[in-house]
Design a protein around this motif. Structure first.
Motif, PDB file in Angstrom:
ATOM      1  N   ASN A 191       0.832  -1.188   0.000  1.00 27.47           N
ATOM      2  CA  ASN A 191       0.000   0.000   0.000  1.00 27.47           C
ATOM      3  C   ASN A 191       0.876   1.251   0.000  1.00 27.47           C
ATOM      4  N   PRO A 192       0.461   2.319  -0.678  1.00 24.74           N
ATOM      5  CA  PRO A 192       1.288   3.530  -0.697  1.00 24.74           C
ATOM      6  C   PRO A 192       1.374   4.238   0.658  1.00 24.74           C
ATOM      7  N   ARG A 193       0.518   3.859   1.603  1.00 22.88           N
ATOM      8  CA  ARG A 193       0.573   4.453   2.947  1.00 22.88           C
ATOM      9  C   ARG A 193       0.920   3.376   3.965  1.00 22.88           C
ATOM     10  N   SER A 194       1.657   3.750   4.991  1.00 28.42           N
ATOM     11  CA  SER A 194       2.086   2.778   6.000  1.00 28.42           C
ATOM     12  C   SER A 194       0.920   2.251   6.813  1.00 28.42           C
ATOM     13  N   ASP A 195      -0.165   3.015   6.906  1.00 28.01           N
ATOM     14  CA  ASP A 195      -1.326   2.556   7.672  1.00 28.01           C
ATOM     15  C   ASP A 195      -2.282   1.710   6.841  1.00 28.01           C
ATOM     16  N   GLY A 196      -1.940   1.484   5.559  1.00 23.82           N
ATOM     17  CA  GLY A 196      -2.762   0.625   4.717  1.00 23.82           C
ATOM     18  C   GLY A 196      -4.006   1.277   4.156  1.00 23.82           C
ATOM     19  N   LEU A 197      -4.183   2.572   4.373  1.00 24.72           N
ATOM     20  CA  LEU A 197      -5.420   3.239   3.972  1.00 24.72           C
ATOM     21  C   LEU A 197      -5.299   4.005   2.659  1.00 24.72           C
ATOM     22  N   GLY A 198      -4.199   3.821   1.939  1.00 20.65           N
ATOM     23  CA  GLY A 198      -4.068   4.417   0.612  1.00 20.65           C
ATOM     24  C   GLY A 198      -4.781   3.576  -0.444  1.00 20.65           C
ATOM     25  N   TYR A 199      -4.858   4.107  -1.643  1.00 15.04           N
ATOM     26  CA  TYR A 199      -5.565   3.449  -2.749  1.00 15.04           C
ATOM     27  C   TYR A 199      -4.659   2.415  -3.390  1.00 15.04           C
TER      28      TYR A 199
END
Length: 351
Positions: A191-199
């Motif tokens: 995922n593009p974000r470390s928290d997994g909330l990116g697209y």
């Protein structure tokens, strides 16, 4: 009372396509306890006769099962409410995943009776890819199975089964998974974000796994309910005792679906089958509760953080629980009873 119970379950038996297992039989035998409790603790208009009855997947008609999957697809077509915090959330269905990701560290319709399909879940009517299923297995893909941290050999790995790739049959064959992964069990694009909330759009993948399903047969669930007399041990055994090589029915059910996002502890609600699994978890807790309602409707245990990391205070009935933008916070005590809980809004039992 005996005539009432007999007549009630005779009406259910006519609709069943599977013989009742020992857990079903325990639930049936325990309804008289619920009736006695309601006589002493009336819950307004909520009675056994008026309560909504949650049914097992294959006890629904084909039309009802399609109505369920159509409702899930409808959620996937609605715009997200959480996009400001989670840019990867593209639908109302994704909103539920976002809430689960955000709340996993502090708390963790129809149901799926694990025992019915445990011998070969991939060929069961739940996962056979027909129009009345929850979608099929994934295509065959090579991977090393699912590692169980802290478990001794050979219980430290759930062997791969015959799936692992994209789901190509059933109601969710064209589904796009947008969020995660965070803790993947397959090789997935990060995922593009470390928290997994990116697209991070990709196909729904599954490895419907009979190796994991072996710990979800009725004997395990029956022992879980009948041999644990307080909620600490009930929850501990349900969640799994990995250092002892015991996966538990909770992990066993999750990894029966496996894949992506079903095999990811944080984003597993992104597989629609998650919700049937966790409704079964609720059913098992309900059957455990009704063995001693006076005591067990007020029993909570463990700390406010998962595994007490970071260290936190013990949970209480006055702690708040909610669903973020989807539902406001309420005290845990309001969520303890299926009959009269949430200020009278809960009124359901399990068939």
């Amino acid at each position: 009372m005996l005539l009432w119970t007999t007549a009630f379950f005779a009406s259910l038996a006519a609709a069943q396509t599977y013989p009742p297992d020992v857990v079903d039989q325990l639930a049936t035998a325990s309804l008289s306890k619920v009736k006695d409790w309601l006589a002493k603790n009336p819950q307004g208009n909520c009675t056994l006769e008026t309560a909504v009855r949650r049914k097992e997947w294959m006890d629904l008609t084909l039309a009802q099962r399609k109505e369920y999957t159509d409702a899930v697809l409808c959620l996937m077509s609605k715009p997200a409410l959480t996009s400001s915090a989670a840019p990867g959330a593209k639908s109302r269905f994704d909103d539920y995943i976002v809430v689960h990701v955000q709340q996993t560290p502090r708390n963790h319709g129809s149901y799926w009776n694990w025992d019915r399909y445990a011998k070969d879940p991939a060929k069961s009517p739940l996962f056979d890819g027909s129009e009345g299923s929850m979608g099929g297995n994934g295509a065959k893909a090579q991977y090393n199975g699912i590692m169980i941290p802290g478990a001794p050999r050979p219980y430290d790995r759930i062997p791969a089964a015959d799936g692992g790739g994209c789901v190509t049959t059933g109601p969710f064959k064209n589904m796009t998974v947008n969020l995660g992964p965070i803790a993947p069990t397959l090789q997935i694009t990060r995922n593009p974000r470390s928290d997994g909330l990116g697209y991070n759009p990709r196909c729904l993948r599954r490895d419907v796994n009979k190796n994991s399903a072996t710990v979800t047969t009725a004997n395990y669930t029956y022992d879980l309910i009948t041999k644990n007399n307080n909620v600490y041990w009930f929850q501990t055994v349900m969640e799994g005792q990995f250092p002892q090589g015991k996966w538990g029915v909770h992990a066993g059910g999750h990894y029966t679906v496996g894949g992506d996002p079903g095999g990811d502890f944080y984003t597993s609600p992104g597989d629609p089958a998650f919700w049937l699994h966790h409704t079964m978890i609720d059913r098992v807790w309900w059957i455990w509760q009704i063995q001693d309602l006076e005591k067990r409707l007020t029993e909570v245990s463990m700390t406010r953080t998962m595994g007490n990391f970071p260290p936190s205070a013990n949970g209480t009935l006055d702690d708040l629980s909610g669903l973020g933008v989807l539902a406001g916070d309420v005290k845990v005590r309001e969520l303890m009873s299926t009959l009269g809980g949430l200020m009278g809004k809960f009124c359901y039992i399990y068939e």
